[in-house]
Write a protein that holds these residues in place. Structure first.
Motif, short mmCIF file in Angstrom:
data_model
loop_
_atom_site.label_atom_id
_atom_site.label_comp_id
_atom_site.label_asym_id
_atom_site.label_seq_id
_atom_site.Cartn_x
_atom_site.Cartn_y
_atom_site.Cartn_z
N PHE A 1 51.54 73.58 60.16
CA PHE A 1 50.64 72.54 60.64
C PHE A 1 49.18 72.93 60.39
O PHE A 1 48.39 72.14 59.88
N ASN A 2 48.86 74.19 60.71
CA ASN A 2 47.47 74.65 60.56
C ASN A 2 47.04 74.77 59.10
O ASN A 2 45.89 74.51 58.76
N LEU A 3 47.98 75.17 58.23
CA LEU A 3 47.63 75.28 56.81
C LEU A 3 47.21 73.91 56.28
O LEU A 3 46.33 73.77 55.45
N ARG A 4 47.87 72.91 56.80
CA ARG A 4 47.56 71.55 56.39
C ARG A 4 46.21 71.12 56.96
O ARG A 4 45.34 70.64 56.24
N GLU A 5 46.04 71.34 58.25
CA GLU A 5 44.80 70.93 58.92
C GLU A 5 43.58 71.63 58.33
O GLU A 5 42.57 71.00 58.04
N LYS A 6 43.71 72.96 58.16
CA LYS A 6 42.54 73.75 57.78
C LYS A 6 42.28 73.74 56.29
O LYS A 6 41.15 73.75 55.85
N TYR A 7 43.36 73.79 55.50
CA TYR A 7 43.16 73.96 54.06
C TYR A 7 43.63 72.77 53.24
O TYR A 7 43.59 72.81 52.02
N GLY A 8 44.07 71.74 53.92
CA GLY A 8 44.44 70.53 53.21
C GLY A 8 45.66 70.68 52.32
O GLY A 8 45.80 69.97 51.32
N ILE A 9 46.55 71.60 52.68
CA ILE A 9 47.78 71.76 51.89
C ILE A 9 48.81 70.76 52.41
O ILE A 9 49.20 70.80 53.58
#
Ligand SMILES: Nc1ncnc2c1ncn2[C@@H]1O[C@H](COP(=O)(O)OP(=O)(O)O)[C@@H](O)[C@H]1O
Ligand SMILES: [Mg+2]
Length: 338
Positions: free
Chosen positions: A197-205
């Motif tokens: 979830f955080n990888l998506r939120e923070k780095y747009g993955i």
């Protein structure tokens, strides 16, 4: 942005004395993954989820259909170029232990893709270790602690973090997480889900989350889109929360109603929710779910339903002759075997 249109994949029947029929694992599936978006595939075992994930990461070929990656039709490209582009789509599989070489330290594990990447990007040697440290820290591991360790010295959760870190070395656009938490101890699952979830939120993955665990799909794809897959076809789709709160296809309702884990994340893992009944891969001119549907009538057994938009919600689509909102209760639903 990835757009997939009419994807079809048939596996030849396995050979030998009892020659089996070909399996149409994916029967014309359409979906899209927006930049930094969250998309979930839900459906029971054998419905074709893994096959789609493997096609998208270049591990499996497809018979027909189109994959558009940032507007470029990969189907038209030579294989090498297609695979080169698909490097930006990385697969996280179910079993992190199987994904890691047991005789390699975590340092060696990280260096393998980085050696390739350094060559590709013409980076100096020092960059490799620096990048390995960077991505391990991103996934919540201390490189100084894990570099010298072997996979068996880590917990299941830590192993899966290493697998995610390794996928991050290529700076991916999309992570395809295929049952990525099902083999991990329940107490560690939430940590991995939060990581994705955080990888998506923070780095747009962007995340393609493949699972039979509706609660997990809902958790990581809160503002995303869910595709419900049945026997290689999408039977219902919609914005995550809307779909979960008001499914109109009986299959989706059966899936959801039998998921006590919707109340929390204490998923029992195994396919507990599966409504019992005949599961065939035959070519069908009828609704594929009809044999197992408790609401099926004659028309369902003779006429294949086309995809329709649920009135008032462009994003909510289904393939049911008689879509009906039904209250979903958190207890197993009986589905009559044919
Ligand atoms: N390499 C293969 N050869 C033959 N059949 C396969 C192969 N991989 C998958 N299948 C079949 O394709 C169907 C879909 O499988 P899969 O994509 O693994 O489903 P899921 O991930 O939803 O459980 C199943 O019937 C499975 O047996
Ligand atoms: Mg699978």
């Amino acid at each position: 942005m990835i757009e997939v249109k009419n994807l079809v994949k048939t596996f030849p029947g396995r050979g030998g004395m009892l020659k089996q029929k070909p399996v149409q694992a994916v029967k014309g599936v359409d979906f899209s993954i927006p930049d930094a978006g969250a998309v979930a595939f839900i459906g029971e075992s054998g419905c074709g989820k893994t096959t789609i994930g493997r096609i998208l990461t270049g591990l499996e070929t497809y018979d027909s259909g189109e994959i558009l990656y940032n507007g470029v039709n990969l189907t038209d490209l030579p294989a090498a170029e297609r695979l080169e582009r698909l490097r930006k789509v990385q697969l996280i599989q179910q079993d992190p232990y199987a994904a890691l070489n047991p005789s390699h330290t975590i340092y060696q594990t990280m260096m393998a893709p980085l050696t390739f990447e350094a060559k590709r990007q013409k980076k100096p040697k020092a960059w490799m270790e620096q990048r390995a440290r960077e991505v391990l820290e991103l996934v919540g591991l201390n490189p100084n602690v894990v570099f010298g360790k072997y996979p068996h010295m880590l917990s299941g959760g830590q192993r899966q973090r290493v697998v995610v870190a390794r996928a991050l070395t290529v700076d991916p656009d999309v992570l395809v997480a295929d049952e990525a938490v099902s083999m991990i101890d329940v107490s560690l699952r939430l940590g991995i889900l939060n990581l994705l979830f955080n990888l998506r939120e923070k780095y747009g993955i962007a995340l393609l989350f493949i699972t039979h665990d509706v609660a997990a799909a809902r958790y990581v794809g809160q503002d995303g889109h869910i595709y419900v897959i049945y026997q290689g076809e999408v039977v219902e789709q919609g914005v995550t929360d809307e779909l979960i709160q008001s499914p109109v296809h009986p299959y989706t309702q059966a899936l959801l109603s039998a998921v006590p884990v919707l109340r929390g994340l204490e998923s029992p893992g195994a396919d507990r929710y599966i409504p019992l009944g005949e599961f065939t891969q035959e070519e069908s001119t009828a609704c594929r779910f009809a044999p197992r549907c408790r609401h099926a009538v004659d028309r369902c057994r003779t006429e294949k339903p086309a995809e329709q938009i649920w009135p008032g919600d462009q994003d909510h689509r289904h393939t049911c002759h008689f879509p009906t909102p039904r209250r979903v209760v958190a207890e197993p639903l009986e589905v009559k075997p044919s």
